[in-house]
Motif scaffolding. Sequence first.
Motif, PDB file in Angstrom:
ATOM      1  N   GLN A  13       0.830  -1.203   0.000  1.00 23.39           N
ATOM      2  CA  GLN A  13       0.000   0.000   0.000  1.00 23.39           C
ATOM      3  C   GLN A  13       0.864   1.253   0.000  1.00 23.39           C
ATOM      4  OE1 GLN A  13      -2.431  -0.632   3.455  1.00 23.39           O
ATOM      5  NE2 GLN A  13      -3.916  -1.914   2.390  1.00 23.39           N
ATOM      6  N   SER A  14       1.939   1.235   0.782  1.00 23.88           N
ATOM      7  CA  SER A  14       2.842   2.380   0.846  1.00 23.88           C
ATOM      8  C   SER A  14       3.500   2.628  -0.502  1.00 23.88           C
ATOM      9  CB  SER A  14       3.900   2.146   1.922  1.00 23.88           C
ATOM     10  OG  SER A  14       4.852   3.171   1.931  1.00 23.88           O
ATOM     11  N   VAL A  16       2.374   1.741  -3.465  1.00 23.35           N
ATOM     12  CA  VAL A  16       1.358   2.227  -4.411  1.00 23.35           C
ATOM     13  C   VAL A  16       1.088   3.711  -4.198  1.00 23.35           C
ATOM     14  CG1 VAL A  16      -1.076   2.068  -5.060  1.00 23.35           C
ATOM     15  CG2 VAL A  16       0.264  -0.018  -4.722  1.00 23.35           C
ATOM     16  N   LEU A  17       0.963   4.125  -2.923  1.00 27.57           N
ATOM     17  CA  LEU A  17       0.681   5.530  -2.625  1.00 27.57           C
ATOM     18  C   LEU A  17       1.821   6.424  -3.084  1.00 27.57           C
ATOM     19  CD1 LEU A  17      -1.437   7.363  -1.151  1.00 27.57           C
ATOM     20  CD2 LEU A  17       0.048   7.226   0.834  1.00 27.57           C
ATOM     21  N   ASN A 356      -2.709   5.976   4.586  1.00 28.45           N
ATOM     22  CA  ASN A 356      -3.047   4.654   4.056  1.00 28.45           C
ATOM     23  C   ASN A 356      -3.584   4.745   2.634  1.00 28.45           C
ATOM     24  OD1 ASN A 356      -5.810   5.322   4.175  1.00 28.45           O
ATOM     25  ND2 ASN A 356      -6.162   4.188   6.063  1.00 28.45           N
ATOM     26  N   GLU A 357      -3.971   3.588   2.087  1.00 28.80           N
ATOM     27  CA  GLU A 357      -4.357   3.525   0.670  1.00 28.80           C
ATOM     28  C   GLU A 357      -5.636   4.298   0.366  1.00 28.80           C
ATOM     29  OE1 GLU A 357      -6.657   0.299   2.672  1.00 28.80           O
ATOM     30  OE2 GLU A 357      -4.667   1.200   2.859  1.00 28.80           O
TER      31      GLU A 357
END
Length: 408
Positions: A13-14, A16-17, A356-357
């Motif tokens: 998730q990190s 992707v962000l 977060n996502e």
Amino acid sequence: MKKIFTLGILIIQSIVLRAQTNDAVVRKIADQIIKESVLGFRGVDNQQFYAASKDIPANVKVKYATPYTGWHYTHGVLNMAMINLGKLLNEPKYTDFAAQHVAFGFNNQEVFKQRFKNDVKHYTYPYGEFFTMEELDDFGAMSASLIDVYQTVKKPEYKAYLEKAAKHLTEDRARLNDGTFVRAFPHKMTLWADDLYMSVPFLARMGKLTGDGKYFDDAVTQVINFNKYLWDKEREIYWHVYYSDLNRNGVAHWGRCNGWIMLATIHLLDNLPTNHSKRTEIIRLLERQILGVAKYQNADGLWHQVLDKPDSYTESSCTAMFVYGTAHAVNNGWIDKRYASIAKTGWEGLKKHKINELGQLKDICVGTGIQDNLPFYYNRPVGLNEKHGTGPLIDAGVEILRLEKMGK
């Protein structure tokens, strides 16, 4: 195995962000807040939703439907941040968020004023702060945001409220002999760092709105005096509190109270006339603070709940405030552009570790009073997208986007 799987999800998730543009990240943060916001009330016992105060039966006790409904200083912070974002992106949905929030308050407070008059403490029922103005928390930041809304929504009731709030602030609030704002609880005549933000943004905007220099002069006095009482020369950060009866400071260099001081100074400079005799001094105090807090930024770009205690948890709202304040100062030419790296590193730390996502901010310290022991600050709970951190996060994102557009 479950812990390893969860850790893996968080890492993905990190990544992707961080792969998203900052523009996309800031929009996601603001859009998530809009998604989580429901203007209305919910029965404490029956859990029924009421879209308006007039629909609530007389014997039904209610609370706000979501934390983003209300008349708390945190709502003022968020309103002003949404307006800043709407102006930067030229997207009305963000400025409309603030206008709708203010309008809902005006449309619903009178029912509670009549129903609960002289009944219970003002903070235990909806919109108690609106009509009591018992503490600076209750009206200062919300009044500042109301002035921003009033620039485009010229309702006479808004102007009347602002005039009432300004009169109350300048004539009725408790002060030390030198004019510095203080609180009546839990100890009389106690100066809280938080109150610089609860007063100065409103005063500065009233000065600009009315053209009356008394508001600017009062705001300047507050900034200079708060520095006098709260600045720790040795550590180059601020104490949370000053006890006038003991003539000494408290025990903690709390992160968010340092953030409130930085934000208040920024709001003053944004509105203070360029030819004001104290403007250069205010800029100097801001630069001093930015360079001071920079010494406490950790390897991930974050700041701690107690700034000079690296064993306290990393806290998101103060980190967002320092990112915003530093980037804003660079963007406006108040400090050298090389210090933009402080803000950029902080923003990357927030994206990597705290957002977060869904665009929600983690590890935001909840509302915090004053205590005379450090464990109180160490052990304050944290929340997800808790209302004390969302406004500063949006403002931080706005200034990071401005840095990018200006090539700094």
